[in-house]
Design an enzyme around this catalytic site. Structure first.
Site, mmCIF file in Angstrom:
data_model
loop_
_atom_site.group_PDB
_atom_site.id
_atom_site.type_symbol
_atom_site.label_atom_id
_atom_site.label_comp_id
_atom_site.label_asym_id
_atom_site.label_seq_id
_atom_site.Cartn_x
_atom_site.Cartn_y
_atom_site.Cartn_z
ATOM 1 N N HIS A 1 1.276 9.994 13.766
ATOM 2 C CA HIS A 1 1.534 8.780 13.781
ATOM 3 C C HIS A 1 2.878 8.458 15.163
ATOM 4 C CE1 HIS A 1 -1.002 7.039 10.874
ATOM 5 N NE2 HIS A 1 -0.042 7.815 9.916
ATOM 6 N N ASP B 1 -5.420 13.092 2.495
ATOM 7 C CA ASP B 1 -5.109 11.650 1.647
ATOM 8 C C ASP B 1 -6.467 10.781 1.769
ATOM 9 O OD1 ASP B 1 -4.756 11.363 4.716
ATOM 10 O OD2 ASP B 1 -2.883 10.376 4.463
ATOM 11 N N HIS C 1 -5.330 7.846 7.285
ATOM 12 C CA HIS C 1 -4.812 6.880 8.273
ATOM 13 C C HIS C 1 -5.074 7.425 9.792
ATOM 14 C CE1 HIS C 1 -2.082 7.043 4.746
ATOM 15 N NE2 HIS C 1 -2.116 5.805 4.926
ATOM 16 N N ASP D 1 -7.641 12.555 8.574
ATOM 17 C CA ASP D 1 -6.578 11.921 7.877
ATOM 18 C C ASP D 1 -7.130 10.671 7.421
ATOM 19 O OD1 ASP D 1 -3.292 12.345 7.167
ATOM 20 O OD2 ASP D 1 -3.895 10.209 7.304
#
Length: 307
Positions: free
Chosen positions: A126, A244, A165, A163
């Site tokens: 991120h 995740d 996200h 991931d």
């Protein structure tokens, strides 16, 4: 195959508080499972090293590191954004995490390892060119990819991110670098709600609605990632390995399991053998149920080892 595991106990010194999901317990759980199963004995283990300022600047703005150092507290916790806190040892851990990606890249390029996995934290995908966010300070995988591109034999790389996200930071860094293909699967709409709709030939976003299952994920990867990778023909592949999207993870709503991570890792290795001389560097991102994370990493490492 030779698989190197790179990690460091000091990655556990980054602590954003007992309620924060990006906890030192994550790495402790991984190492406990690898030791209990005996898999640790089949890995070439190395200690993380610190990243240099010049290496950070391969992927980040020249003042990015200095701004973070100015924010780091001498005691307690200070938030860089609503999700991302610094304690006195945070940038020490972040430096080791990013340095691990450099070490892994150099080791694979030198032919000392077929592939490598960095069990490190804080995560990185991120972190944008000039912005820390989403638990991330330095974009570890982006720094590793840029290091690879300094090598005369590496002209194109791919970053594959599974991931849950979206890898907004990686996209921000490479959106105008056609030599880097970024492919990502992620829950949508969902955090971080940045760059999910960007249109670039080298950015392949593959959103998944909440509650997507294994079949949806596998079809998405096969139909989208494979043609893009075949067209790009990367000389080296990097993985942003977030776990995740597991159905037991508390942070999202995708229903994958360990066998899905085993499957996608095998697919990536097959592509790497075809185009990249098998060269793969994988870096840990998310995964916030410690048990699910640890067994997912075990499946990922078993596949990297060729089991």
């Amino acid at each position: 195959m030779t698989t190197t595991l790179i990690s460091h106990d000091d990655c556990g010194l980054h602590n954003m508080g007992p309620e924060h999901p990006e906890s030192p317990i994550r790495l402790m759980a991984i190492h406990k499972v690898l030791e209990k199963t005996g898999l640790i004995s089949h890995l070439d283990r190395m200690q993380s090293v610190h990243v240099t300022s010049d290496q950070i600047a391969l992927a980040h703005a020249c003042l990015h590191e200095k701004r973070l150092l100015m924010k780091q507290p001498k005691e307690g916790v200070i938030y860089a954004d609503e999700d991302t806190a610094l304690c006195p040892q945070s940038l020490h851990a972040a430096s080791l995490a990013a340095g691990s990606a450099i070490l892994a890249t150099n080791r694979v390029l030198a032919g000392k390892s077929t592939n490598a996995f960095c069990a490190v934290r804080p995560p990185g995908h991120h972190a944008e060119h000039n912005t820390p966010m989403g638990f991330c300070f330095y974009n570890n995988v982006a720094i590793g990819a840029m290091q690879a591109l300094q090598n005369d034999n590496i002209h194109r790389v791919a970053i594959l991110d599974f991931d849950v996200h979206h890898c907004n930071g990686t996209v921000d860094i490479f959106k105008d670098k056609p030599e880097v293909l970024v492919c990502s699967t992620f829950q949508h709409p969902f955090y971080p709600e940045r760059y999910a709709d960007i249109q670039r030939d080298n950015i392949l976003n593959c959103p998944m609605p909440a509650h997507s299952d294994s079949l949806f994920f596998r079809n998405l990867v096969e139909k989208n990632w494979l043609p893009a990778l075949q067209a790009h023909k990367p000389d080296m592949i990097f993985i942003s390995a977030g776990f995740d999207a597991h159905h037991e993870d508390p942070m999202a709503d995708i229903n994958l399991d360990e066998e899905d991570y085993r499957w996608v890792t095998k697919l990536i290795l097959d592509v790497a053998r075809t185009y990249s001389q098998g060269r793969v560097v994988s870096v840990l991102e998310g995964g916030y149920n410690p048990v699910a994370l640890a067994f997912s990493v075990e499946a990922h490492l078993e596949t990297l080892l060729g089991y």
